[in-house]
Design a protein around this motif. Structure first.
Motif, short mmCIF file in Angstrom:
data_model
loop_
_atom_site.label_atom_id
_atom_site.label_comp_id
_atom_site.label_asym_id
_atom_site.label_seq_id
_atom_site.Cartn_x
_atom_site.Cartn_y
_atom_site.Cartn_z
N LYS A 470 0.84 -1.19 0.00
CA LYS A 470 0.00 0.00 0.00
C LYS A 470 0.88 1.24 0.00
CE LYS A 470 -3.73 2.32 2.47
NZ LYS A 470 -4.62 2.28 3.67
N ARG A 471 0.81 2.01 -1.05
CA ARG A 471 1.66 3.19 -1.20
C ARG A 471 0.79 4.44 -1.05
NH1 ARG A 471 6.59 1.26 -3.22
NH2 ARG A 471 6.42 -0.93 -3.83
N SER A 472 0.64 4.84 0.21
CA SER A 472 -0.27 5.95 0.52
C SER A 472 0.38 7.31 0.35
CB SER A 472 -0.79 5.80 1.95
OG SER A 472 -1.49 4.58 2.08
N LYS A 473 1.68 7.35 0.17
CA LYS A 473 2.38 8.61 -0.09
C LYS A 473 2.86 8.62 -1.54
CE LYS A 473 2.48 10.74 3.97
NZ LYS A 473 2.05 12.13 4.22
N LEU A 474 2.77 9.78 -2.17
CA LEU A 474 3.25 9.89 -3.54
C LEU A 474 4.77 9.88 -3.60
CD1 LEU A 474 2.50 10.39 -6.56
CD2 LEU A 474 2.78 12.85 -6.07
N ILE A 475 5.42 10.58 -2.64
CA ILE A 475 6.87 10.80 -2.71
C ILE A 475 7.52 10.46 -1.38
CG2 ILE A 475 8.67 12.52 -3.15
CD1 ILE A 475 6.50 14.17 -4.62
N ALA A 476 8.71 9.87 -1.44
CA ALA A 476 9.55 9.64 -0.27
C ALA A 476 10.89 10.31 -0.51
CB ALA A 476 9.75 8.15 -0.02
N PHE A 477 11.46 10.87 0.56
CA PHE A 477 12.77 11.52 0.45
C PHE A 477 13.53 11.25 1.74
CE2 PHE A 477 15.23 15.77 0.14
CZ PHE A 477 16.29 15.13 -0.46
N ALA A 478 14.59 10.44 1.65
CA ALA A 478 15.46 10.15 2.78
C ALA A 478 16.83 10.72 2.47
CB ALA A 478 15.55 8.65 3.03
N ALA A 479 17.23 11.76 3.19
CA ALA A 479 18.50 12.42 2.89
C ALA A 479 18.88 13.35 4.04
CB ALA A 479 18.41 13.22 1.59
N GLY A 480 20.14 13.71 4.06
CA GLY A 480 20.65 14.70 5.00
C GLY A 480 21.12 15.93 4.25
N THR A 481 21.57 16.92 4.99
CA THR A 481 22.02 18.16 4.38
C THR A 481 23.44 18.01 3.84
OG1 THR A 481 22.78 18.94 6.54
CG2 THR A 481 20.57 19.60 5.84
N ARG A 482 23.79 18.83 2.89
CA ARG A 482 25.14 18.93 2.35
C ARG A 482 25.44 20.40 2.08
NH1 ARG A 482 24.88 14.44 3.74
NH2 ARG A 482 25.61 12.54 2.73
N GLU A 483 26.67 20.68 1.66
CA GLU A 483 27.05 22.05 1.33
C GLU A 483 27.11 22.23 -0.18
OE1 GLU A 483 30.61 23.27 3.34
OE2 GLU A 483 29.43 24.18 4.94
N GLY A 484 27.31 23.47 -0.60
CA GLY A 484 27.50 23.79 -2.00
C GLY A 484 26.23 23.58 -2.81
N GLN A 485 26.40 23.35 -4.12
CA GLN A 485 25.26 23.20 -5.00
C GLN A 485 24.47 21.93 -4.70
OE1 GLN A 485 26.36 23.64 -9.11
NE2 GLN A 485 27.51 25.52 -8.75
N VAL A 486 25.17 20.87 -4.30
CA VAL A 486 24.47 19.65 -3.89
C VAL A 486 23.60 19.94 -2.68
CG1 VAL A 486 24.79 17.39 -2.87
CG2 VAL A 486 26.12 18.02 -4.87
N GLY A 487 24.14 20.70 -1.72
CA GLY A 487 23.36 21.07 -0.54
C GLY A 487 22.17 21.93 -0.90
N ALA A 488 22.34 22.84 -1.86
CA ALA A 488 21.24 23.70 -2.28
C ALA A 488 20.13 22.89 -2.92
CB ALA A 488 21.75 24.76 -3.26
N LEU A 489 20.49 21.89 -3.73
CA LEU A 489 19.48 21.04 -4.34
C LEU A 489 18.73 20.26 -3.28
CD1 LEU A 489 18.07 19.62 -6.68
CD2 LEU A 489 20.05 18.09 -6.87
N ARG A 490 19.45 19.70 -2.34
CA ARG A 490 18.79 18.94 -1.27
C ARG A 490 17.90 19.84 -0.43
NH1 ARG A 490 22.03 13.95 1.23
NH2 ARG A 490 22.54 12.87 -0.69
N ALA A 491 18.38 21.03 -0.12
CA ALA A 491 17.58 21.96 0.67
C ALA A 491 16.29 22.33 -0.06
CB ALA A 491 18.39 23.21 1.00
N ARG A 492 16.39 22.52 -1.37
CA ARG A 492 15.19 22.84 -2.15
C ARG A 492 14.20 21.68 -2.11
NH1 ARG A 492 12.52 27.04 -3.36
NH2 ARG A 492 14.14 28.12 -4.54
N LEU A 493 14.71 20.45 -2.24
CA LEU A 493 13.83 19.28 -2.18
C LEU A 493 13.22 19.11 -0.79
CD1 LEU A 493 15.99 16.76 -4.27
CD2 LEU A 493 13.91 17.94 -5.00
N MET A 494 14.02 19.37 0.25
CA MET A 494 13.48 19.32 1.61
C MET A 494 12.35 20.34 1.77
SD MET A 494 16.95 19.03 3.90
CE MET A 494 18.15 17.73 3.61
N GLU A 495 12.57 21.51 1.23
CA GLU A 495 11.57 22.57 1.31
C GLU A 495 10.26 22.14 0.65
OE1 GLU A 495 11.11 27.18 -0.29
OE2 GLU A 495 12.41 25.73 -1.28
#
Length: 653
Positions: A470-495
């Motif tokens: 049963k997939r009751s959520k559309l999206i899953a995101f398991a991640a931590g923060t990073r720095e630089g452009q990779v960190g910015a992408l992750r922060a945007r996805l977290m947001e």
């Protein structure tokens, strides 16, 4: 007598009045006097600043380590899967310049590549521990302030926990902290009167990871004509012809291998019996390979790790860098193994170069010469063998359990070895969990996952379980923060994920303990349709394979995360098993990721999941038994067949 009585009454009255005034004064004094809770911060100020700093560090991170020359702070990282690692213990600032120095003439055609990574850490299950932790150091500076330490751990989604109060609290709190993202970064807006200083610090520091966002917009995605929603699904990748040609060549090997007669006639595999210092002795050092982590439990059960009872049989807490041990065990039991080298087509060299590199990653004052010593000794040993000299190593194969950059030390760096840069190693095939995009003899194969089927029925049973989940959520995101452009992408996805908590389930891996339990990550992916897979410490993630095994469609933001890596194991028709969104556009707030994924029809999601579980998943896992499976070709079988085919081609047969 009456007069005396009156005098006594007057004196008593006066004394009573005086006592009443004293009590009133005392009551006012006590009302102003701070209680124990108020006195505690004042008393705390008396403590030496050093003691306060150590206390704060204790509650902010997993633990601290002191050495003669460096102060190490240990945090969780899925990239290292050792829950107390940082980034490096030696200067490595130039390490990830590999991507930038391969070919400056074609660098412009790699929009998502090298600049995005501070350096590839050896993470996850992804850091090492898994899910790979990180060590801080002058050259790799990871911002502790940006770690969201103040949030309670989110509850991985399942059918029974969708309304769990702790999950609701987590999403509510982190949404409040992220609500002010697009504001002016110099003056972050407090979320509410109850916002704590810690929340404000997190908000301020994580927003610093988003230098390119539209600062005047309060919403995460600007609702303008430039905003890409449903139309942005499966965006075109900026094709790099050099890498595309290499991927085509690798796929050709696999396709030819599939058409070959599977008998062992003319397909002999010779396994070198190396001196124990090149493999067994390194495995036996499991207690000391990483200074503060014992890896012996990960190397148990035929290198699959300890069983995960919560997930049932065939599930193990597998170390993501145990590939060398798993592959060696399977090669020793390969039905085409020969003991006479004259009957061999392929020569396998079981050197545990990844364990050797790992041994030096987190130690200080280690010279490059010492790190390179064992690799040089192996080359000298091979130079004494006629089988090595016959074809200049072209029919030989090495399997290395880390990313390629840990064996290609950059100039002015002390991180990693130079093993794959040695002249003698240019002809053999190097199999790794992440390949070098400019080296045609590098081949990437899947990270070991937690699932290790013993027989064909185990695969079929899991296919049924994952497809009916049963997939009751559309999206899953398991991640931590990073720095630089990779960190910015992750922060945007977290947001975006936390602002759409009814649709997206975010598991915050920067908080110690949240992603260290495999059952939690698997449960999260089993309850979701799509799994976001941004780059981390290096372009690849073990999480991509965890998602595919769980039947969760990966959403990829960099072609080097999967498309330009696993030519033998992932189909070329990427749209059948994944969704691609340009990481740069997402980072700059020009793509509504949630909106794009909402636009994928249910029937198409089901079709993609069916393809993943039936056609892709069996070839991504490593079987538990030495002999492998019968009706399925697992990740080892596919790799061994391709290696034999390449040896055949190099031998001119």
């Amino acid at each position: 007598m009456v007069d005396k009585t009156l005098v006594d009454l007057l004196q008593a009255s006066k004394m009573a009045a005086t006592l009443h005034r004293k009590r009133a004064l005392e009551a006012r004094r006590l009302a102003k006097e701070p209680g124990p809770l108020e006195l505690f911060p004042r008393k705390l100020l008396i403590l030496p600043p050093t003691v306060i700093l150590l206390v704060l560090l204790y509650f902010s991170v997993s633990s601290t380590l002191l050495s003669v020359s460096l102060f190490h702070v240990c945090v969780s990282s899925r990239k290292l899967h050792v829950y107390c690692l940082s980034a490096a213990t030696a200067p490595i600032s130039g390490h990830h310049q590999l991507y930038q120095t391969f070919d400056k003439g074609t660098e412009a055609s790699l929009p998502s590549l090298s600049q995005n990574y501070s350096y590839p850490i050896v993470d996850s299950t992804e850091s090492r521990g898994y899910q790979r932790g990180e060590t801080f150091d002058k050259d790799i500076k990871v911002s502790l302030n940006s770690l969201p330490q103040n949030y309670p751990a989110p509850v991985a989604y399942s059918a029974k926990s969708s309304s769990n109060q702790s999950d609701h609290t987590f999403n509510k709190d982190i949404r409040a902290s992220l609500d002010s993202f697009p504001q002016n970064f110099n003056t972050p807006v407090a979320v509410s009167a109850k916002s704590s200083r810690r929340e404000e610090n997190f908000d301020k520091n994580i927003k610093a990871l988003l230098p390119h966002l539209h600062q005047n917009s309060r919403q995460p995605i600007a609702d303008t004509a430039e905003t890409k929603r449903g139309s942005r699904r499966d965006q075109n990748i900026h094709i790099n012809p050099v890498v595309e040609e290499q991927m085509k060549s690798l796929r050709t090997l696999r396709n030819h291998a599939l058409t070959r007669n599977k008998t062992c006639q003319g397909r002999g595999i010779y396994v070198y019996d190396l001196p124990s210092k090149f493999n067994k002795d390194l495995e036996d050092q499991c207690e000391d390979l990483i200074p503060w982590t014992n890896l012996c439990s990960f190397f148990s059960n035929k290198a699959m790790g300890e069983p995960i009872q919560e997930l049932g049989p065939n599930w193990y807490n597998t170390y993501p860098y145990s590939l060398e041990l798993i592959f060696h065990r399977r090669m020793n039991a390969h039905p085409c193994r020969v003991y006479d080298p004259s009957h061999a087509l392929l020569f396998y060299v079981p050197f545990f170069a990844g364990l050797n590199a790992m041994k030096w990653h987190y130690r200080t004052n280690v010279s490059n010469e010492l790190q390179d010593q064992l690799g040089l000794e192996l080359v000298r040993w091979l130079d004494t063998k006629s089988t090595w000299k016959k074809n200049q190593g072209k029919d030989h194969a090495f399997v290395l359990g880390e990313v390629t950059y840990n064996f290609r030390r950059s100039k002015n760096s002390t991180w990693g070895t130079n093993f794959l840069e040695l002249e003698a190693l240019q002809n053999p095939t190097k199999v790794l969990i992440e390949r070098h995009p400019w080296h045609p003899n590098d081949a990437a194969i899947p990270y070991p996952t937690y699932f290790h089927p013993r027989v064909d029925q185990d695969v079929k049973s899991w296919q049924t379980t994952a497809s009916s989940s049963k997939r009751s959520k559309l999206i899953a995101f398991a991640a931590g923060t990073r720095e630089g452009q990779v960190g910015a992408l992750r922060a945007r996805l977290m947001e975006q994920c936390t602002l759409a908590d009814q649709t997206c389930n975010f598991l915050n891996c920067s908080r110690s303990g949240t992603c260290e339990k495999p059952e939690r990550v698997v449960s999260l992916f089993m309850g979701s349709e799509f799994c976001l897979q941004p780059p981390g410490d290096s372009p690849t993630r073990r999480s991509v394979f965890d998602a595919l095994v769980a039947g969760c469609i990966p959403v990829v933001f960099d072609p080097f995360t999967a498309y330009y890596q696993y030519a033998w194991h992932l189909p070329e028709e990427r749209e059948r098993w994944s969704v691609y969104l340009d990481g740069k556009e997402v980072r700059e707030g020009r793509v509504d990721v949630v909106g794009v994924l909402k636009g994928v029809r249910r029937e198409e999601r089901e079709r993609m999941r069916r393809f993943i579980l039936e056609e892709v998943m069996p070839g991504l896992v490593y079987g538990a038994e030495r002999e492998g499976l019968e009706g399925f070709r697992d990740a080892f079988d596919i790799t061994a067949d391709a290696l034999v085919e390449r040896a055949r081609r190099e031998s001119g047969l």
